[in-house]
Scaffold this motif. Structure first.
Motif, mmCIF file in Angstrom:
data_model
loop_
_atom_site.group_PDB
_atom_site.id
_atom_site.type_symbol
_atom_site.label_atom_id
_atom_site.label_comp_id
_atom_site.label_asym_id
_atom_site.label_seq_id
_atom_site.Cartn_x
_atom_site.Cartn_y
_atom_site.Cartn_z
ATOM 1 N N ALA A 200 17.204 0.430 1.927
ATOM 2 C CA ALA A 200 15.897 0.723 1.332
ATOM 3 C C ALA A 200 15.534 -0.376 0.329
ATOM 4 N N SER A 201 14.256 -0.693 0.120
ATOM 5 C CA SER A 201 13.175 -0.469 1.042
ATOM 6 C C SER A 201 12.159 -1.581 0.871
ATOM 7 N N GLU A 202 11.749 -2.145 1.985
ATOM 8 C CA GLU A 202 10.734 -3.197 1.986
ATOM 9 C C GLU A 202 9.404 -2.725 1.437
ATOM 10 N N THR A 203 9.188 -1.410 1.408
ATOM 11 C CA THR A 203 7.893 -0.863 1.021
ATOM 12 C C THR A 203 7.696 -0.746 -0.481
ATOM 13 N N LEU A 204 8.737 -0.982 -1.271
ATOM 14 C CA LEU A 204 8.657 -0.747 -2.705
ATOM 15 C C LEU A 204 8.183 -1.982 -3.458
ATOM 16 N N GLY A 205 7.485 -1.756 -4.543
ATOM 17 C CA GLY A 205 7.006 -2.841 -5.381
ATOM 18 C C GLY A 205 7.618 -2.767 -6.768
ATOM 19 N N GLY A 206 8.236 -3.850 -7.215
ATOM 20 C CA GLY A 206 8.729 -3.936 -8.579
ATOM 21 C C GLY A 206 10.149 -3.445 -8.766
ATOM 22 N N LYS A 207 10.791 -3.973 -9.797
ATOM 23 C CA LYS A 207 12.201 -3.696 -10.067
ATOM 24 C C LYS A 207 12.462 -2.257 -10.464
ATOM 25 N N VAL A 208 11.499 -1.580 -11.102
ATOM 26 C CA VAL A 208 11.732 -0.219 -11.569
ATOM 27 C C VAL A 208 11.978 0.732 -10.400
ATOM 28 N N ALA A 209 11.216 0.572 -9.316
ATOM 29 C CA ALA A 209 11.413 1.425 -8.141
ATOM 30 C C ALA A 209 12.814 1.241 -7.569
ATOM 31 N N PHE A 210 13.290 -0.002 -7.528
ATOM 32 C CA PHE A 210 14.633 -0.254 -7.024
ATOM 33 C C PHE A 210 15.690 0.248 -8.001
ATOM 34 N N ARG A 211 15.429 0.100 -9.296
ATOM 35 C CA ARG A 211 16.356 0.642 -10.292
ATOM 36 C C ARG A 211 16.538 2.135 -10.090
ATOM 37 N N ASP A 212 15.441 2.850 -9.830
ATOM 38 C CA ASP A 212 15.512 4.295 -9.663
ATOM 39 C C ASP A 212 16.356 4.663 -8.436
ATOM 40 N N LEU A 213 16.225 3.910 -7.346
ATOM 41 C CA LEU A 213 17.052 4.170 -6.164
ATOM 42 C C LEU A 213 18.524 3.949 -6.471
ATOM 43 N N LEU A 214 18.807 2.895 -7.197
ATOM 44 C CA LEU A 214 20.200 2.560 -7.497
ATOM 45 C C LEU A 214 20.817 3.589 -8.439
ATOM 46 N N ILE A 215 20.086 3.993 -9.448
ATOM 47 C CA ILE A 215 20.592 5.012 -10.372
ATOM 48 C C ILE A 215 20.881 6.316 -9.631
ATOM 49 N N ALA A 216 20.021 6.666 -8.687
ATOM 50 C CA ALA A 216 20.179 7.917 -7.942
ATOM 51 C C ALA A 216 21.279 7.843 -6.890
ATOM 52 N N GLY A 217 21.799 6.645 -6.628
ATOM 53 C CA GLY A 217 22.770 6.504 -5.548
ATOM 54 C C GLY A 217 22.131 6.726 -4.196
ATOM 55 N N ALA A 218 20.914 6.188 -4.012
ATOM 56 C CA ALA A 218 20.104 6.498 -2.835
ATOM 57 C C ALA A 218 20.174 5.449 -1.734
ATOM 58 N N THR A 219 20.832 4.326 -1.967
ATOM 59 C CA THR A 219 20.846 3.289 -0.943
ATOM 60 C C THR A 219 22.149 2.505 -0.978
ATOM 61 N N ASP A 220 22.534 2.026 0.211
ATOM 62 C CA ASP A 220 23.718 1.171 0.337
ATOM 63 C C ASP A 220 23.340 -0.304 0.367
ATOM 64 N N ILE A 221 22.199 -0.607 0.950
ATOM 65 C CA ILE A 221 21.709 -1.980 1.068
ATOM 66 C C ILE A 221 20.304 -2.024 0.484
ATOM 67 N N VAL A 222 20.037 -3.038 -0.331
ATOM 68 C CA VAL A 222 18.723 -3.211 -0.945
ATOM 69 C C VAL A 222 17.917 -4.194 -0.098
ATOM 70 N N MET A 223 16.857 -3.687 0.516
ATOM 71 C CA MET A 223 15.940 -4.553 1.249
ATOM 72 C C MET A 223 14.668 -4.729 0.432
ATOM 73 N N LEU A 224 14.247 -5.964 0.265
ATOM 74 C CA LEU A 224 13.031 -6.245 -0.498
ATOM 75 C C LEU A 224 12.185 -7.252 0.270
ATOM 76 N N ASP A 225 10.894 -7.124 0.111
ATOM 77 C CA ASP A 225 9.954 -8.063 0.718
ATOM 78 C C ASP A 225 9.302 -8.861 -0.397
ATOM 79 N N LEU A 226 9.458 -10.174 -0.364
ATOM 80 C CA LEU A 226 8.958 -11.012 -1.453
ATOM 81 C C LEU A 226 7.452 -10.969 -1.594
ATOM 82 N N ALA A 227 6.745 -10.695 -0.501
ATOM 83 C CA ALA A 227 5.287 -10.633 -0.573
ATOM 84 C C ALA A 227 4.790 -9.274 -1.033
ATOM 85 N N TRP A 228 5.688 -8.312 -1.183
ATOM 86 C CA TRP A 228 5.294 -6.961 -1.585
ATOM 87 C C TRP A 228 5.916 -6.526 -2.909
#
Length: 400
Positions: free
Chosen positions: A269-297
């Motif tokens: 998860a997840s190419e659909t997210l914007g900004g570091k805070v959304a990814f921080r929340d996934l990581l804190i929750a233990g919600a993902t094994d692999i971090v996928m990010l899209d540089l244009a999004w």
């Protein structure tokens, strides 16, 4: 000083989802960025909101611009038009930085962590994702338009496709055979017969090439929790590398964490997210094994570097997304070379072999499934001059 003199945007009728931005400075340098989806909306944001903040300013102040553009009073929610505009401009500013110092962007970021990065082939077709609407109902009955029409191929004979990819050096591939079954229930549920049909391409790959091929399952944010649970549990027998974006709302960290705890397949998860805070929340929750990010999004290279650092702090690998445009791919390769925990760089062999070449001066090189670093200062590529001169081109410029 390196004052921004003009900001030019270009989009073309043939690829209505794509927008390119060129940021020019009084040094005579031009930095290139790219946006994807809602190109006309992003164009408006760039000229009406971003340009007044940037023109006449020092292009070297990338961090300050990132904080300004990624904090609009309205619009910072996921990968909005505002975030996509900021992402495109940020990539262009990093391109300028590299050009100014005569070094590649990955060196400007702090240098390479590796000499090459593994790729996987996303099994899309030649025009996948770049038209106004995206077909999800492609099946085995569709006609192939060429040797790399891989979405038709994985629905028709995924085993033969895997053999083709192995012959070119790819040992990882991503497919999405469940997508065609989501519309029947709006992704709320999946029938047993549809579930079994969606599993068949995975079975064909394993029968054809065994464990020589890694397989990623793309679920495209189409499913409810119960449906995603059924799909992910059924995929456990095939040893997949990850199940990507399984839930309809990928910012729902609680539900995604519950799913991850309930299945044995890794979650991406997840190419659909914007900004570091959304990814921080996934990581804190233990919600993902692999971090996928899209540089244009996600906010461009500046924000992507911070997201990669968060992933590293949680011992999670990153895998930059590419199924959109050539400039995003190029920028992603620079990030993948720099980020210590980069796992894969996504590529689409159909687009690399065809229309990506018609837009930019240089593309990443692949060697038996590995992506090599871009060469030259900045991104190492520019938009071909003819793109802005096309009959279907829409060019808009804001000047100091």
């Amino acid at each position: 000083m390196s004052r921004i003199q003009s900001i030019r945007t270009i989009r073309i009728g043939e690829r209505p989802n794509l927008l390119w931005v060129e940021v020019s400075t009084d040094e005579g340098l031009v930095g290139l960025g790219e946006a994807f989806r809602g190109a006309a909306a992003v164009e408006s944001v760039i000229h009406e909101s971003a340009a007044p903040l940037l023109l006449g300013k020092d292009s070297r102040d990338i961090e300050a611009f990132s904080r300004t553009l990624l904090a609009p009073y309205v619009g910072f929610g996921g990968s909005s038009a505002e975030v996509r505009a900021a992402s495109a401009i940020d990539i262009a500013l990093w391109d300028l930085k590299g050009q100014r110092h005569g070094i590649p962007v990955h060196e400007a970021l702090g240098g390479k962590a590796r000499e090459k990065v593994r790729s996987y082939n996303t099994c899309a077709g030649y025009d996948y994702n770049t038209r106004s609407a995206q077909r999800r109902d492609i099946g085995a009955a569709d006609q192939s338009r060429g040797p790399y029409d891989d979405q038709v191929a994985f629905m028709r004979d995924a085993g033969a496709l895997a053999e083709s990819l192995l012959s070119e050096g790819f040992n990882a591939m991503k497919i999405w055979p469940f997508d065609i079954y989501a519309p029947a229930t709006q992704g709320v549920s999946i029938t047993l017969s549809d579930l079994k049909a969606g599993l068949e391409p995975f079975a064909k790959i394993r029968r054809a090439v065994g464990d020589r091929m890694e397989i990623m399952a793309e679920l495209h944010s189409l499913w409810s929790y119960p449906a995603a649970l059924s799909i992910c549990r059924a995929l456990e027998d095939y040893g997949i590398t990850w199940a990507e974006d399984p839930l309809a709302k990928m910012d729902d960290a609680a539900s995604l964490a519950e799913l991850r705890r309930s299945v044995r397949v890794p979650i991406c998860a997840s190419e659909t997210l914007g900004g570091k805070v959304a990814f921080r929340d996934l990581l804190i929750a233990g919600a993902t094994d692999i971090v996928m990010l899209d540089l244009a999004w996600c906010g461009g290279l500046t924000e992507a570097r911070k997201i990669a650092a968060l992933a590293e702090a949680w011992a999670r690998p990153v895998a930059p997304h590419d199924c959109t445009g050539p400039v995003t791919l190029i920028a992603s390769v620079h990030l993948a070379m720099h980020a210590p925990t980069a796992m894969f760089q996504e590529v689409v062999r159909a687009t690399l072999a065809t229309w990506y070449r018609d837009l930019v001066t240089s593309l990443p090189k692949l060697d038996r499934g590995w992506v090599l670093p871009m060469e030259g200062p900045g991104l190492g590529a520019a938009l071909l001059p003819g793109v802005a001169q096309r009959e279907d081109a829409i060019v808009r410029e804001s000047r100091r």
